[in-house]
Design an enzyme around this catalytic site. Structure first.
Site, short mmCIF file in Angstrom:
data_model
loop_
_atom_site.label_atom_id
_atom_site.label_comp_id
_atom_site.label_asym_id
_atom_site.label_seq_id
_atom_site.Cartn_x
_atom_site.Cartn_y
_atom_site.Cartn_z
N GLU A 50 0.86 -1.20 0.00
CA GLU A 50 0.00 0.00 0.00
C GLU A 50 0.89 1.24 0.00
O GLU A 50 1.83 1.33 0.79
CB GLU A 50 -0.92 0.01 1.22
CG GLU A 50 -1.78 1.26 1.35
CD GLU A 50 -2.68 1.23 2.57
OE1 GLU A 50 -3.09 0.11 2.98
OE2 GLU A 50 -2.96 2.30 3.15
N GLU B 144 -2.80 11.32 3.16
CA GLU B 144 -3.85 11.11 4.16
C GLU B 144 -3.84 12.31 5.11
O GLU B 144 -2.78 12.85 5.41
CB GLU B 144 -3.62 9.85 4.98
CG GLU B 144 -3.76 8.55 4.22
CD GLU B 144 -3.59 7.36 5.15
OE1 GLU B 144 -4.59 6.73 5.50
OE2 GLU B 144 -2.42 7.08 5.52
#
Length: 267
Positions: free
Chosen positions: A146, A151
């Site tokens: 990932e 974020e």
């Protein structure tokens, strides 16, 4: 006031024609050619490029929302993708939002990935732009790998995070760094978030400035980033990392995406 910035780090450089709030197009990063993009200029979400994921199972993070494909939660409007988190009773949950991916449609190994995004704000709000290994259904997470390009969690309004997850360095042990604004909050404006992913190295940028690098010889675990990945955009509500919304959290909240572009190395 306009601003010109050149970032030239580790052989990667590109020019922002104006500040992050500008609607002007970015120039192509030197050494890269456009491979795929969505400018979100059409009347609806292009289903030849994106697959909405739906459900309210917490997504492994104890999230509170039910992801839907309804236009109330995901649509194209005014040249932007709009992902909207709402306080709704739906599917046994009390919040709704959206999560879309390019799985099965656009999957690449390596590249310069960037998106121009205006994030929402508020406690418990969690926008993300990330890449997930296309073999996730076969090998599971985190073996698939990932790459979190961007974020943000609402309680940190001036910080975004770029993080790598793989076997031996996943979840709270992911390999990441923050990018902190000098002033204001990320929700005040659009910003350009990018990674450059090449064999055995991945670099993270915010508005053209390098702030994090991960390499195969420095991760404390298996390097699982030499195979195809797909793109995900989502806006979560609640979860173990951001915590839950509270009395200060205003709904609805919108994540606006001006474009997503994927470049490949020029031959």
């Amino acid at each position: 006031m306009t601003m010109r910035r050149i970032a030239a780090v580790l052989g990667a450089a590109w020019l922002t024609a104006a500040g992050p709030a500008s609607a002007q197009m970015q120039t192509q990063p030197p050494g890269w050619v456009l491979d795929w993009s969505d400018e979100f200029d059409g009347p609806v979400l292009d289903r030849t490029k994106w697959v909405p994921e739906t459900g309210g199972n917490g997504w492994g993070n104890d999230e509170l929302e039910f992801y839907t494909a309804r236009p109330e939660n995901v649509r194209v409007d005014g040249g932007n993708l709009v992902i909207e988190a709402r306080r709704d009773d739906y599917g046994g949950r009390h919040y709704t939002s959206a999560r879309i991916k390019t799985a099965g449609k656009v999957e690449r190994t390596y590249g310069h990935y960037e998106a121009r995004i205006s994030i929402p704000r508020g406690q418990g709000i969690w926008p993300a732009f990330w890449l997930l290994g296309a073999d996730v259904d076969k090998v599971g997470w985190p073996r698939c790998g990932e790459i979190d390009v961007m974020e943000n969690i609402g309680r940190e309004p001036a910080i975004v995070h770029g993080t790598l997850h793989g076997p031996g360095y996943s979840g709270e042990h992911g390999i990441g760094e923050p990018s902190v604004l000098d002033r204001g909050t990320y929700a005040d404006d659009f910003h350009v978030y990018a990674v450059e992913w090449e064999p055995r190295e991945i670099r993270w940028y915010r508005d053209g400035v390098l702030y994090h690098t991960a390499r195969a010889d420095t991760v404390k675990g298996d390097w699982v980033f030499e195979h195809p990945f797909f793109v995900i955009l989502n806006l979560a509500v609640g979860g173990g990392w951001p915590g839950n919304p509270d009395a200060t959290t205003v709904f609805p909240q919108q994540m606006l995406v001006d474009y997503v572009r994927v470049y490949r190395r020029a031959q």
